[in-house]
Design a protein around this motif. Structure first.
Motif, PDB file in Angstrom:
ATOM      1  N   LEU A  18      -3.700  -0.500   1.395  1.00  0.00           N
ATOM      2  CA  LEU A  18      -2.363  -0.110   0.933  1.00  0.00           C
ATOM      3  C   LEU A  18      -2.361   0.279  -0.537  1.00  0.00           C
ATOM      4  O   LEU A  18      -1.594   1.150  -0.956  1.00  0.00           O
ATOM      5  N   LEU A  19      -3.207  -0.354  -1.331  1.00  0.00           N
ATOM      6  CA  LEU A  19      -3.265  -0.035  -2.758  1.00  0.00           C
ATOM      7  C   LEU A  19      -3.713   1.402  -3.003  1.00  0.00           C
ATOM      8  O   LEU A  19      -3.452   1.970  -4.067  1.00  0.00           O
ATOM      9  N   ALA A  20      -4.375   2.009  -2.002  1.00  0.00           N
ATOM     10  CA  ALA A  20      -4.838   3.396  -2.144  1.00  0.00           C
ATOM     11  C   ALA A  20      -3.700   4.402  -1.995  1.00  0.00           C
ATOM     12  O   ALA A  20      -3.826   5.550  -2.428  1.00  0.00           O
ATOM     13  N   PHE A  21      -2.576   3.975  -1.381  1.00  0.00           N
ATOM     14  CA  PHE A  21      -1.426   4.879  -1.207  1.00  0.00           C
ATOM     15  C   PHE A  21      -0.576   4.825  -2.478  1.00  0.00           C
ATOM     16  O   PHE A  21       0.351   4.029  -2.597  1.00  0.00           O
ATOM     17  N   GLY A  22      -0.877   5.688  -3.413  1.00  0.00           N
ATOM     18  CA  GLY A  22      -0.307   5.575  -4.747  1.00  0.00           C
ATOM     19  C   GLY A  22       1.088   6.140  -4.928  1.00  0.00           C
ATOM     20  O   GLY A  22       1.746   5.834  -5.907  1.00  0.00           O
ATOM     21  N   ARG A  23       1.564   6.957  -4.024  1.00  0.00           N
ATOM     22  CA  ARG A  23       2.857   7.608  -4.245  1.00  0.00           C
ATOM     23  C   ARG A  23       3.963   6.932  -3.456  1.00  0.00           C
ATOM     24  O   ARG A  23       3.780   6.551  -2.301  1.00  0.00           O
ATOM     25  N   ASP A  24       5.147   6.848  -4.095  1.00  0.00           N
ATOM     26  CA  ASP A  24       6.288   6.280  -3.383  1.00  0.00           C
ATOM     27  C   ASP A  24       6.799   7.213  -2.283  1.00  0.00           C
ATOM     28  O   ASP A  24       7.578   6.812  -1.427  1.00  0.00           O
ATOM     29  N   ALA A  25       6.355   8.470  -2.310  1.00  0.00           N
ATOM     30  CA  ALA A  25       6.717   9.401  -1.234  1.00  0.00           C
ATOM     31  C   ALA A  25       6.130   8.942   0.100  1.00  0.00           C
ATOM     32  O   ALA A  25       6.618   9.300   1.168  1.00  0.00           O
ATOM     33  N   TRP A  26       5.061   8.153   0.037  1.00  0.00           N
ATOM     34  CA  TRP A  26       4.421   7.638   1.259  1.00  0.00           C
ATOM     35  C   TRP A  26       4.940   6.250   1.630  1.00  0.00           C
ATOM     36  O   TRP A  26       4.345   5.560   2.451  1.00  0.00           O
ATOM     37  N   ALA A  27       6.055   5.833   1.009  1.00  0.00           N
ATOM     38  CA  ALA A  27       6.540   4.454   1.167  1.00  0.00           C
ATOM     39  C   ALA A  27       6.821   4.092   2.624  1.00  0.00           C
ATOM     40  O   ALA A  27       6.532   2.979   3.057  1.00  0.00           O
ATOM     41  N   ARG A  28       7.377   5.042   3.390  1.00  0.00           N
ATOM     42  CA  ARG A  28       7.713   4.736   4.792  1.00  0.00           C
ATOM     43  C   ARG A  28       6.454   4.366   5.579  1.00  0.00           C
ATOM     44  O   ARG A  28       6.430   3.365   6.302  1.00  0.00           O
ATOM     45  N   GLY A  29       5.412   5.169   5.417  1.00  0.00           N
ATOM     46  CA  GLY A  29       4.156   4.869   6.113  1.00  0.00           C
ATOM     47  C   GLY A  29       3.540   3.569   5.635  1.00  0.00           C
ATOM     48  O   GLY A  29       2.995   2.798   6.433  1.00  0.00           O
ATOM     49  N   VAL A  30       3.647   3.320   4.337  1.00  0.00           N
ATOM     50  CA  VAL A  30       3.107   2.078   3.759  1.00  0.00           C
ATOM     51  C   VAL A  30       3.771   0.862   4.387  1.00  0.00           C
ATOM     52  O   VAL A  30       3.112  -0.125   4.732  1.00  0.00           O
ATOM     53  N   ARG A  31       5.106   0.941   4.544  1.00  0.00           N
ATOM     54  CA  ARG A  31       5.831  -0.196   5.130  1.00  0.00           C
ATOM     55  C   ARG A  31       5.357  -0.473   6.555  1.00  0.00           C
ATOM     56  O   ARG A  31       5.159  -1.632   6.946  1.00  0.00           O
ATOM     57  N   TRP A  32       5.167   0.583   7.340  1.00  0.00           N
ATOM     58  CA  TRP A  32       4.731   0.397   8.726  1.00  0.00           C
ATOM     59  C   TRP A  32       3.307  -0.134   8.804  1.00  0.00           C
ATOM     60  O   TRP A  32       2.991  -0.978   9.643  1.00  0.00           O
ATOM     61  N   ILE A  33       2.441   0.331   7.923  1.00  0.00           N
ATOM     62  CA  ILE A  33       1.066  -0.191   7.897  1.00  0.00           C
ATOM     63  C   ILE A  33       1.077  -1.671   7.505  1.00  0.00           C
ATOM     64  O   ILE A  33       0.371  -2.498   8.105  1.00  0.00           O
ATOM     65  N   ALA A  34       1.900  -2.018   6.511  1.00  0.00           N
ATOM     66  CA  ALA A  34       1.998  -3.415   6.074  1.00  0.00           C
ATOM     67  C   ALA A  34       2.524  -4.300   7.199  1.00  0.00           C
ATOM     68  O   ALA A  34       2.001  -5.400   7.439  1.00  0.00           O
ATOM     69  N   LEU A  35       3.554  -3.815   7.914  1.00  0.00           N
ATOM     70  CA  LEU A  35       4.114  -4.595   9.018  1.00  0.00           C
ATOM     71  C   LEU A  35       3.083  -4.773  10.129  1.00  0.00           C
ATOM     72  O   LEU A  35       2.884  -5.889  10.631  1.00  0.00           O
ATOM     73  N   ALA A  36       2.428  -3.681  10.503  1.00  0.00           N
ATOM     74  CA  ALA A  36       1.408  -3.760  11.561  1.00  0.00           C
ATOM     75  C   ALA A  36       0.281  -4.699  11.137  1.00  0.00           C
ATOM     76  O   ALA A  36      -0.173  -5.537  11.935  1.00  0.00           O
ATOM     77  N   GLY A  37      -0.156  -4.575   9.874  1.00  0.00           N
ATOM     78  CA  GLY A  37      -1.232  -5.439   9.383  1.00  0.00           C
ATOM     79  C   GLY A  37      -0.849  -6.902   9.389  1.00  0.00           C
ATOM     80  O   GLY A  37      -1.654  -7.770   9.781  1.00  0.00           O
ATOM     81  N   SER A  38       0.383  -7.210   8.980  1.00  0.00           N
ATOM     82  CA  SER A  38       0.823  -8.615   8.941  1.00  0.00           C
ATOM     83  C   SER A  38       0.989  -9.192  10.347  1.00  0.00           C
ATOM     84  O   SER A  38       0.646 -10.349  10.593  1.00  0.00           O
ATOM     85  N   ILE A  39       1.505  -8.359  11.286  1.00  0.00           N
ATOM     86  CA  ILE A  39       1.675  -8.848  12.666  1.00  0.00           C
ATOM     87  C   ILE A  39       0.319  -9.099  13.316  1.00  0.00           C
ATOM     88  O   ILE A  39       0.094 -10.137  13.962  1.00  0.00           O
ATOM     89  N   VAL A  40      -0.615  -8.163  13.157  1.00  0.00           N
ATOM     90  CA  VAL A  40      -1.962  -8.353  13.727  1.00  0.00           C
ATOM     91  C   VAL A  40      -2.632  -9.566  13.102  1.00  0.00           C
ATOM     92  O   VAL A  40      -3.293 -10.364  13.798  1.00  0.00           O
ATOM     93  N   SER A  41      -2.450  -9.749  11.796  1.00  0.00           N
ATOM     94  CA  SER A  41      -3.039 -10.914  11.112  1.00  0.00           C
ATOM     95  C   SER A  41      -2.459 -12.216  11.658  1.00  0.00           C
ATOM     96  O   SER A  41      -3.177 -13.210  11.815  1.00  0.00           O
ATOM     97  N   PHE A  42      -1.154 -12.210  11.979  1.00  0.00           N
ATOM     98  CA  PHE A  42      -0.539 -13.397  12.579  1.00  0.00           C
ATOM     99  C   PHE A  42      -1.081 -13.639  13.986  1.00  0.00           C
ATOM    100  O   PHE A  42      -1.401 -14.780  14.362  1.00  0.00           O
ATOM    101  N   LEU A  43      -1.205 -12.572  14.778  1.00  0.00           N
ATOM    102  CA  LEU A  43      -1.725 -12.708  16.139  1.00  0.00           C
ATOM    103  C   LEU A  43      -3.154 -13.249  16.142  1.00  0.00           C
ATOM    104  O   LEU A  43      -3.537 -14.009  17.038  1.00  0.00           O
ATOM    105  N   VAL A  44      -3.921 -12.879  15.117  1.00  0.00           N
ATOM    106  CA  VAL A  44      -5.306 -13.361  15.009  1.00  0.00           C
ATOM    107  C   VAL A  44      -5.337 -14.879  14.831  1.00  0.00           C
ATOM    108  O   VAL A  44      -6.269 -15.553  15.288  1.00  0.00           O
ATOM    109  N   THR A  45      -4.315 -15.436  14.152  1.00  0.00           N
ATOM    110  CA  THR A  45      -4.309 -16.885  13.911  1.00  0.00           C
ATOM    111  C   THR A  45      -3.872 -17.694  15.140  1.00  0.00           C
ATOM    112  O   THR A  45      -4.140 -18.901  15.201  1.00  0.00           O
ATOM    113  N   LEU A  46      -3.204 -17.052  16.105  1.00  0.00           N
ATOM    114  CA  LEU A  46      -2.689 -17.800  17.271  1.00  0.00           C
ATOM    115  C   LEU A  46      -3.783 -18.510  18.064  1.00  0.00           C
ATOM    116  O   LEU A  46      -3.585 -19.657  18.490  1.00  0.00           O
ATOM    117  N   PRO A  47      -4.960 -17.879  18.303  1.00  0.00           N
ATOM    118  CA  PRO A  47      -6.022 -18.617  19.018  1.00  0.00           C
ATOM    119  C   PRO A  47      -6.493 -19.872  18.284  1.00  0.00           C
ATOM    120  O   PRO A  47      -7.023 -20.789  18.925  1.00  0.00           O
TER     121      PRO A  47
END
Length: 491
Positions: A18-47
């Protein structure tokens, strides 16, 4: 790569991307990547939970490989009943924080989301580390993203608050490093925490080590009187920063007492238990009284956090299974409840841009759905039965009464004070006629805020109505820890 490594490094990797996406014009995509990353990271902890064996106190999901071979430092991970729930709690709160910032953060979105994901992985690393140097690296590294979160997205005095946070926690940690180096030499050149648990340390050495650990962990909890950094930091931090700080980062200090102070220096822990109990009771009662007179909602909840964490340290140093388990349950419950309280304050702040209680009044008239959620979390903060806030506090009070009636009585005063400051704040902010034009123009929570608060509400109610899944995990580890502490380590 094992399950724990995945839980640690997946959010860190997504955060770095995410730190590589330097422009706020890409903010929408950044938010979705962050959400997907956090959800997958949570799912990884469930086992880690579903495959966890409740019947043993041994470390599970263990990974070990050489790291700095010259100094016998290993990349050594594992969880037991004392640490398992905090891995899931950290990943869960990260998902909530990403959702909470969706529309609020509009500048440097990639850096904000990246900092939280990196922080999430580092905090999970603290709870999983079984090598002293690895623990220290993760423990200190958590300061960096939180320092940036406060210093970049905080309030008017953000630089002052960020420096105060960094200096307080760093100074205490340096004494812990000295203690680690001493233990490394005493163990014949090993940073293995399990080996440190078996060291026959002399009385003076135990006392010095106890206070070295105290310097690091008491500041982090934070215990009275080294708690003064917390209200300033909470007031200046952005909403997500306050939520993570209260829900997870304060737990790093309390966890340190469990993993280091009690098992490594048990004689000193028993000898100085009176001091820990006294400081905990001061936190529970005095800081509760301080919370009552606060005019800023964030400061009130910050002082409330100090009081609730006083229950945790009180439970640990009573030295019975109900107290230690109650302290751990209180840590988890406080993670849900305090995170929810700060997010509720954030919802109001996003609309009115004020945290002053006097600037509100009658919010229930214009935001009935939100007021219902806020009431649930306020009741949980009071310790109402059937909410998460009740279980841990009740276990600690029972344990305290079993140990000493007067300690139990003083601890129970906190329930009255908690109800006083929380309900008085709720009354002034939410009830009655609308306090001013700003309140009359408020709009109720949107779908995103409703989802965020619903997830936390379900967690608060689940833990309050069915705490058994939480306590079953820790029973064997708590019993083993207390058995270990009861056996004298003096040579």
């Amino acid at each position: 790569m094992g399950l724990l490594s995945l839980a640690i490094w997946l959010p860190i990797a997504v955060g770095v991307v995410l730190l590589a996406f330097g422009r706020d014009a890409w903010a929408r995509g950044v938010r979705w990547i962050a959400l997907a990353g956090s959800i997958v990271s949570f799912l990884v902890t469930l086992p880690v939970w579903t495959r966890f064996d409740n019947g043993t106190s041994a470390m599970q999901f263990v990974e070990k490989s050489p790291w700095i071979e010259r100094f016998n430092v290993h990349y050594h991970l594992g969880v037991d009943g004392l640490s398992m729930w905090f891995v899931l709690l950290t990943a869960f709160i990260t998902v909530i924080v990403v959702i909470s910032a969706w529309e609020v953060i509009t500048e440097r979105v990639n850096q904000y989301m990246g900092a939280f994901l990196i922080l999430s992985g580092l905090m999970i690393g603290v709870f999983c580390a079984l090598d002293g140097m690895l623990f220290y690296v993760f423990f200190e590294a958590t300061l960096i993203p939180m320092y940036l979160i406060i210093g970049i997205w905080g309030g008017p005095n953000k630089i002052y608050a960020a420096f105060k946070f960094f200096l307080y926690t760093l100074l205490g940690s340096l004494l812990m490093l000295v203690a680690f180096i001493y233990l490394y030499n005493a163990a014949g050149g090993s940073f293995d925490i399990a080996a440190w648990h078996r060291l026959p340390l002399a009385g003076t050495a135990q006392t010095l080590l106890f206070f070295a650990f105290f310097a690091a962990f008491a500041v982090k909890v934070p215990m009275w009187p080294v708690h003064t950094w917390l209200p300033d930091v909470h007031v200046e931090a952005p909403t997500g920063g306050s939520a993570v700080l209260a829900a997870i980062m304060l737990k790093l200090g309390a966890y340190g007492f469990l993993r280091f102070s009690l098992p490594i220096v048990p004689d000193a822990s028993r000898e100085w238990a009176w001091l820990m109990i006294a400081l905990s009771l001061i936190a529970v009662i005095y800081v509760g009284l301080v919370a009552i007179v606060q005019k800023d909602m964030k400061k009130l909840v910050a002082y409330s956090s100090v009081a609730h964490m006083g229950f945790v340290t009180l439970g640990f140093f009573i030295f019975n299974d109900l107290g230690v388990a109650g302290g751990i349950v209180q840590m988890i419950a406080h993670g849900f409840v305090s995170g929810a309280m700060f997010l509720c304050i954030g919802v109001l702040y996003d609309r009115v841009h004020s945290r002053q209680i006097a600037d509100y009044g009658g919010v229930v008239n214009t935001m009935p759905k939100f007021a219902a959620f806020a009431l649930l979390f306020a009741m949980a903060n009071c310790g109402l039965p059937a909410t998460a806030g009740f279980v841990g506090e009740w276990m600690v009070i029972l344990a305290a009464v079993k140990a000493n009636f007067w300690i139990g009585l003083l601890a129970a005063v906190a329930l009255i004070l908690g109800a006083a400051y929380t309900l008085w704040m709720y009354k002034r902010v939410y009830l009655g006629a609308p306090g001013n034009r700003h309140v009359e123009e408020l709009t109720d929570i949107n779908g995103r805020e409703f989802l965020m608060l619903t997830l936390l509400a379900l967690a608060v109610l689940w833990m309050g109505l069915d705490p058994k899944p939480f306590t079953d995990v820790m029973d064997a580890s708590v019993a083993d820890l207390l058995k270990h502490v009861a056996q004298s380590k003096l040579p």
